[in-house]
Scaffold this active site. Structure first.
Site, PDB file in Angstrom:
ATOM      1  N   LYS A 189       0.755  -1.101   0.042  1.00  0.00           N
ATOM      2  CA  LYS A 189      -0.106   0.134   0.106  1.00  0.00           C
ATOM      3  C   LYS A 189       0.805   1.349   0.089  1.00  0.00           C
ATOM      4  CE  LYS A 189      -4.061   2.144   0.181  1.00  0.00           C
ATOM      5  NZ  LYS A 189      -3.373   2.802  -0.653  1.00  0.00           N
ATOM      6  N   LYS A 215       4.696   2.544   8.381  1.00  0.00           N
ATOM      7  CA  LYS A 215       3.360   3.337   8.937  1.00  0.00           C
ATOM      8  C   LYS A 215       2.146   2.180   9.044  1.00  0.00           C
ATOM      9  CE  LYS A 215       3.384   6.897   6.323  1.00  0.00           C
ATOM     10  NZ  LYS A 215       3.250   7.853   5.300  1.00  0.00           N
ATOM     11  N   LYS A 261       5.181   1.899  -2.922  1.00  0.00           N
ATOM     12  CA  LYS A 261       5.395   3.528  -3.229  1.00  0.00           C
ATOM     13  C   LYS A 261       5.597   3.667  -4.772  1.00  0.00           C
ATOM     14  CE  LYS A 261       4.873   7.449  -1.230  1.00  0.00           C
ATOM     15  NZ  LYS A 261       4.378   7.496  -0.083  1.00  0.00           N
ATOM     16  N   THR A 268      -4.918  13.014   6.384  1.00  0.00           N
ATOM     17  CA  THR A 268      -3.609  13.120   6.743  1.00  0.00           C
ATOM     18  C   THR A 268      -3.310  14.252   7.638  1.00  0.00           C
ATOM     19  OG1 THR A 268      -3.013  12.031   4.531  1.00  0.00           O
ATOM     20  CG2 THR A 268      -1.122  12.817   5.943  1.00  0.00           C
ATOM     21  N   ASN A 304      -1.933  19.601   0.553  1.00  0.00           N
ATOM     22  CA  ASN A 304      -3.083  18.896   1.296  1.00  0.00           C
ATOM     23  C   ASN A 304      -2.482  18.469   2.693  1.00  0.00           C
ATOM     24  OD1 ASN A 304      -3.855  15.741   1.767  1.00  0.00           O
ATOM     25  ND2 ASN A 304      -5.493  16.946   0.684  1.00  0.00           N
ATOM     26  N   SER A 333      -7.461   5.454   3.800  1.00  0.00           N
ATOM     27  CA  SER A 333      -7.268   4.409   2.449  1.00  0.00           C
ATOM     28  C   SER A 333      -7.774   3.271   2.703  1.00  0.00           C
ATOM     29  CB  SER A 333      -5.757   4.683   1.882  1.00  0.00           C
ATOM     30  OG  SER A 333      -5.589   5.839   1.225  1.00  0.00           O
TER      31      SER A 333
HETATM   32  N1  GLU Z   1       0.655   8.946   0.232  1.00  0.00           N
HETATM   33  C1  GLU Z   1       0.322   8.926   1.372  1.00  0.00           C
HETATM   34  C2  GLU Z   1       1.397   8.343   2.521  1.00  0.00           C
HETATM   35  O1  GLU Z   1       2.438   8.605   2.279  1.00  0.00           O
HETATM   36  C3  GLU Z   1      -0.996   7.839   1.626  1.00  0.00           C
HETATM   37  C4  GLU Z   1      -0.560   6.381   1.233  1.00  0.00           C
HETATM   38  C5  GLU Z   1      -1.919   5.562   1.047  1.00  0.00           C
HETATM   39  O2  GLU Z   1      -3.010   6.158   1.362  1.00  0.00           O
HETATM   40  O3  GLU Z   1      -2.071   4.637   0.467  1.00  0.00           O
HETATM   41  O4  GLU Z   1       0.838   7.984   3.649  1.00  0.00           O
END
Ligand code: GLU
Length: 428
Positions: A70, A94, A106, A190, A221, A362
């Protein structure tokens, strides 16, 4: 590796430090120091003028022991395989620290999205999905937005995946527009999540948020909703935000000592995050240099832009008044700077805990997609708060019990969960 400015070496150095403390076996370390899978590919796109431009794309799947990979897809001119590796690794920690059943991934494309037309962006993201199709999916790897990408792009990517799969597959991607499989509350998630952790930190330090001030780096954001949350839900004052000015090719800090109004600033910010300086000045804001945010006499510093911003040099400019650093961005603090912050006793809310609200919602979006039943915004926000608060308190308890820095404590909690999952699956 102290002193490194390579983001992936930074992520590995943070991991190695805690791996030593936990006396992890060398096999386990080898599994976790590097991503399990990496994709590096060329993306040819037909431009509006009829020519073909070839972009460089990446997708890194760090670890999926706890569930599908994810993590967002970032469009940035300075993207490299190493930045994507670092960000994918942090996603593993995370998801584990907030205890959602997902792994870490990523993606990235080397591009400044502001240089593309809407049509070019759409063709680029659809091509990304065509190339990665076999390795994405609700049970494989689930992308989301990040720096430079938007809910609209997620909608196009979901559509492309669904076309290739021959069935509507909203769960392949999150951060989609509401009404198109997206979740209410995802846009704010976030930034609001950052503020839930700040609220808990202030409670622990016995500080009244209503008397607290904050300086924020960035106005994308995460920064926007962190500012709104700090002011509207905690009752504190935000004295500045910063942004990258596209026309001047420079960054600025936009300051108002008696408190900025994020809604006003959002109304004079363009889609790529540039604030209209003249309009800000007319409204009584002072425009300062891009690094002024870090020098402010505030209680809370919130770096919510890019990685490596609090480093060996800039850390020296942090005021004696600062009590908490809340890392809205991924990887904003280098290991060198971390050492100095620990010595100074500044309370750190580390990135993969602090900004985990986005991926938490998410995950809720994926759950709603699977159920094909959608929650109210209040329900989403209440569940996010619960997850973030309990994650914060688990990390704080570890930090107090083991007498370690909050970042190390967060790693301890996260690594233990991932190692456990790998053991249960018979990987190690
Ligand atoms: N890009 C965001 C992060 O770094 C969200 C990642 C997601 O929702 O999968 O946490």
């Amino acid at each position: 590796m102290a002193g490194t400015t390579n983001t992936f070496e930074m992520a590995q150095a943070q991991f190695d430090r805690v791996a030593d403390m936990l006396q992890l076996d060398s096999e386990v370390r080898e599994m976790l120091r590097w991503p399990l899978r990496e994709f590096s590919f060329r993306i040819p796109v037909r431009m509006d003028n009829g020519t073909i431009r070839v972009f460089q794309g990446f997708r890194v799947q760090h670890n999926d022991a706890r569930g599908p990979n994810k993590g967002g897809i970032r469009f940035h001119p300075a993207e490299t395989i190493d930045t994507v590796r670092a960000l994918a690794t942090w996603m593993t920690w995370k998801c584990a620290v907030v205890d959602i059943p997902l792994g870490g991934g990523k993606g990235g494309v080397i591009i400044d999205p502001a240089t593309l037309s809407i049509g070019e962006k759409e063709r680029l993201v659809r091509k990304y999905v065509q190339i990665m199709f076999k390795n994405l999916g609700p049970r494989q790897d689930v992308p989301a937005p990040d720096v430079g990408t938007t809910p609209q792009m997620m909608g196009w990517m979901m559509d492309e995946y669904s076309k290739l799969a021959g069935q509507f597959t909203p769960g392949v991607i999150t951060g989609k527009p509401v009404g198109n499989g997206g979740s209410l509350g995802r846009t704010e998630a976030t930034g609001f999540g950052v503020i839930y952790t700040v609220r808990e930190a202030l409670k622990h330090l016995q500080l009244d948020p209503k008397t607290c001030t904050a300086a924020i780096q960035g106005f994308g954001n995460v920064a926007q909703y962190a500012a709104i949350g700090f002011i509207e839900s905690l009752g504190g004052t935000v004295v500045c935000v910063s942004y990258w000015d596209r026309d001047d090719r420079a960054s600025y800090t936009v300051t108002k000592n008696d408190g900025i109004d994020p809604h006003f600033l959002m109304s004079i910010t363009d889609q790529y995050g540039s604030i209209n300086k003249a309009k800000a000045q007319e409204a009584g804001y002072v425009i300062e240099s891009g690094d002024a945010w870090i020098t402010k006499d505030v209680d809370v510093l919130i770096p919510a832009a890019l990685e490596g911003q609090i480093n060996a040099d800039s850390v020296q400019k942090i005021s004696q008044k600062v009590k908490v650093i809340a890392e809205g961005a991924n990887g904003p603090t280098t290991p060198d700077a971390d050492k100095i912050l620990t010595e100074r006793g500044i309370f750190m809310i580390p990135d993969f805990l602090c900004n985990a609200g986005g991926v938490t919602v998410s995950y809720f979006e994926g759950v709603q997609n699977d159920m094909n039943f959608y929650w109210t915004k209040e329900e989403v926000i209440a569940r996010e708060d619960e997850k973030m608060t309990s994650a914060f308190n688990a990390v704080l308890a570890m930090s107090l019990k083991e007498k370690v820095y909050m970042r190390d404590a967060a790693y301890m909690v996260a690594i233990a969960r991932v190692v456990k999952a790998m053991e249960l699956r018979g990987w190690i």
